[in-house]
Every structure is written in structure tokens, then in C-alpha cells.
Design a protein around this motif. Structure first.
Motif, mmCIF file in Angstrom:
data_model
loop_
_atom_site.group_PDB
_atom_site.id
_atom_site.type_symbol
_atom_site.label_atom_id
_atom_site.label_comp_id
_atom_site.label_asym_id
_atom_site.label_seq_id
_atom_site.Cartn_x
_atom_site.Cartn_y
_atom_site.Cartn_z
ATOM 1 N N TYR A 30 -8.185 6.055 2.068
ATOM 2 C CA TYR A 30 -7.716 7.171 2.087
ATOM 3 C C TYR A 30 -6.961 6.905 3.653
ATOM 4 N N LEU A 31 -7.420 6.656 4.648
ATOM 5 C CA LEU A 31 -6.255 5.603 5.734
ATOM 6 C C LEU A 31 -5.186 4.834 5.007
ATOM 7 N N THR A 32 -5.441 4.194 4.698
ATOM 8 C CA THR A 32 -3.970 3.437 4.201
ATOM 9 C C THR A 32 -3.208 4.351 3.222
ATOM 10 N N LYS A 34 -2.821 7.534 3.848
ATOM 11 C CA LYS A 34 -2.164 8.634 5.335
ATOM 12 C C LYS A 34 -1.277 7.666 5.398
ATOM 13 N N GLU A 35 -1.590 6.026 6.070
ATOM 14 C CA GLU A 35 -0.385 5.237 6.663
ATOM 15 C C GLU A 35 0.706 5.680 5.650
ATOM 16 N N GLU A 36 0.798 5.151 4.576
ATOM 17 C CA GLU A 36 1.811 5.082 3.731
ATOM 18 C C GLU A 36 2.885 6.667 3.436
ATOM 19 N N VAL A 37 1.903 7.534 3.579
ATOM 20 C CA VAL A 37 2.896 8.467 3.328
ATOM 21 C C VAL A 37 3.500 8.375 3.975
ATOM 22 N N LYS A 38 3.239 8.096 5.445
ATOM 23 C CA LYS A 38 3.273 8.522 7.137
ATOM 24 C C LYS A 38 4.850 7.952 7.154
ATOM 25 N N GLU A 39 5.197 6.826 6.289
ATOM 26 C CA GLU A 39 5.812 6.205 6.495
ATOM 27 C C GLU A 39 6.968 6.631 5.577
ATOM 28 N N SER A 40 6.659 6.634 3.967
ATOM 29 C CA SER A 40 7.572 7.597 3.070
ATOM 30 C C SER A 40 7.910 8.914 4.079
ATOM 31 N N GLU A 41 7.013 8.944 4.986
ATOM 32 C CA GLU A 41 7.923 10.416 4.923
ATOM 33 C C GLU A 41 9.217 10.390 6.599
ATOM 34 N N LYS A 42 8.924 9.037 7.165
ATOM 35 C CA LYS A 42 9.748 8.992 8.119
ATOM 36 C C LYS A 42 11.160 8.295 7.058
ATOM 37 N N ILE A 43 10.661 7.421 6.525
ATOM 38 C CA ILE A 43 11.904 6.970 5.615
ATOM 39 C C ILE A 43 13.188 8.098 5.004
ATOM 40 N N ARG A 44 11.910 8.797 4.128
ATOM 41 C CA ARG A 44 13.084 10.842 4.046
ATOM 42 C C ARG A 44 13.288 11.203 4.959
ATOM 43 N N LYS A 45 12.838 11.430 6.165
ATOM 44 C CA LYS A 45 13.678 11.852 6.738
ATOM 45 C C LYS A 45 15.168 11.062 7.040
#
Length: 68
Positions: A30-32, A34-45
Motif C-alpha cells: 500500500y505504501l509503495t 501510494k508513493e507511485e500515485v503521488k509521483e504520477s500525480e506530480k508528473i500529470r500536473k
């Protein structure tokens, strides 16, 4: 208790250990993720920001082309 007179504490402890280990594994996944989603969100933005910037840069050119 299926006709047994004693409480199956050994079985319960084994199940507890197994479930605790599984919970730890799932929590780590889950934590891994969650970090991937956070990174993907940065890229998307960043991508949307770049696209908006390009769009702003192209708009004045269109206005100039229309005036000519």
C-alpha cells in the motif's frame, strides 16, 4: 467447538502470526503504491502545466495571424 473441550490457542496464535505477516506485507505494498500515485500525480500536473504554457504561447501568434 466441534466436540473439543479445549480452546485451540495454538491454532489461533498461528493464524494470528500468519495474518499479522500478511497485514505487514499488504501495508508495505500500500505504501509503495501510494508513493507511485503521488509521483504520477506530480508528473500529470507537470504535463498539464507544460501544455497550458504551450497553449498560452500559441494564442498570441494566432491573434497576430488574424490581423495580417
Amino acid at each position: 467447538m466441534n466436540g473439543k473441550t479445549t480452546i485451540p490457542t495454538k491454532t489461533w496464535k498461528e493464524e494470528y502470526i500468519k495474518l499479522t505477516a500478511e497485514r505487514k506485507t499488504l501495508n508495505q505494498r500500500y505504501l509503495t503504491l501510494k508513493e507511485e500515485v503521488k509521483e504520477s500525480e506530480k508528473i500529470r500536473k507537470s504535463v498539464y502545466s507544460i501544455l497550458r504554457q504551450e497553449q498560452r504561447e500559441q494564442q498570441p501568434l494566432r491573434k497576430q495571424d488574424m490581423e495580417r
